[in-house]
Write a protein that holds these residues in place. Structure first.
Motif, PDB file in Angstrom:
ATOM      1  N   GLN A  35      -0.523   1.041   1.216  1.00  0.00           N
ATOM      2  CA  GLN A  35       0.675   1.158   2.050  1.00  0.00           C
ATOM      3  C   GLN A  35       0.315   1.452   3.507  1.00  0.00           C
ATOM      4  O   GLN A  35       1.053   1.078   4.412  1.00  0.00           O
ATOM      5  N   THR A  40       5.837  -0.484   4.167  1.00  0.00           N
ATOM      6  CA  THR A  40       6.617  -0.588   2.925  1.00  0.00           C
ATOM      7  C   THR A  40       6.961  -2.036   2.600  1.00  0.00           C
ATOM      8  O   THR A  40       7.154  -2.378   1.440  1.00  0.00           O
ATOM      9  N   GLU A  41       7.036  -2.899   3.625  1.00  0.00           N
ATOM     10  CA  GLU A  41       7.299  -4.326   3.411  1.00  0.00           C
ATOM     11  C   GLU A  41       6.163  -5.188   3.943  1.00  0.00           C
ATOM     12  O   GLU A  41       5.627  -6.021   3.233  1.00  0.00           O
TER      13      GLU A  41
END
Length: 165
Positions: A35, A40-41
């Motif tokens: 991460q 997160t994306e």
């Protein structure tokens, strides 16, 4: 008298026990190693410097703009996605080598092995996909090194995060 004493002692203890069990313990969720790389994306990185090591002697950090690499390549962007497919995109930066080139010119995958801090992905400056050793990874800085198999030399690149979702 005894009833009153029990009521004043026992009732608060029972209610206190009931209400203390109803609270949910909130535990922080630490950011995973991957991460840090992807957000997160998705997270986009740009090369800022390189070092060349030859027989253990380092060149010192060379800003990528002073490295002799064509500006239309060294400002390219590397985007790592946090999806299950581990999608990777290489895209043009501010300078295109050819105005007709698409913004995203390569879609591939990336691989991260936490056990040995190994990250495999395409690096535009070298025009290839290599197994990198992660030397440093924070939310804003990624330093990777490629060790040549047949000689005592390596390339070390530092990238900075430029966009995160």
């Amino acid at each position: 008298m005894m009833r009153t004493l029990l009521r004043f002692l026992l009732i608060p203890v029972l209610f206190g026990g009931l209400f203390s069990r109803c609270t949910e313990k909130i535990e922080p969720k630490p950011i995973t190693y991957s991460q840090l790389l992807t957000g997160t994306e998705k997270k986009t990185w740009r090369i800022v410097s390189l070092q060349v090591f030859d027989e253990g002697q380092g060149s010192g950090a060379i800003p990528i703009a002073q490295s002799g690499v064509d500006p239309c390549i060294y400002d390219d962007l590397c985007t790592f996605y946090a999806d299950d497919e581990r999608k990777f995109e290489a895209s043009e930066g501010a300078s295109k080598c050819n105005a007709a080139d698409p913004d995203i010119y390569l879609t591939d995958t990336w691989t991260l092995v936490n056990a040995n801090a190994s990250l495999e992905f395409y690096l535009p400056v070298l025009n290839g996909k290599f197994p990198w050793t992660i030397k440093n990874l924070t939310a804003s800085v990624l330093t990777i090194e490629y060790y040549f198999a047949d000689i005592d030399a390596s390339y070390r690149f530092t990238l900075n995060a430029v966009a995160t979702k």
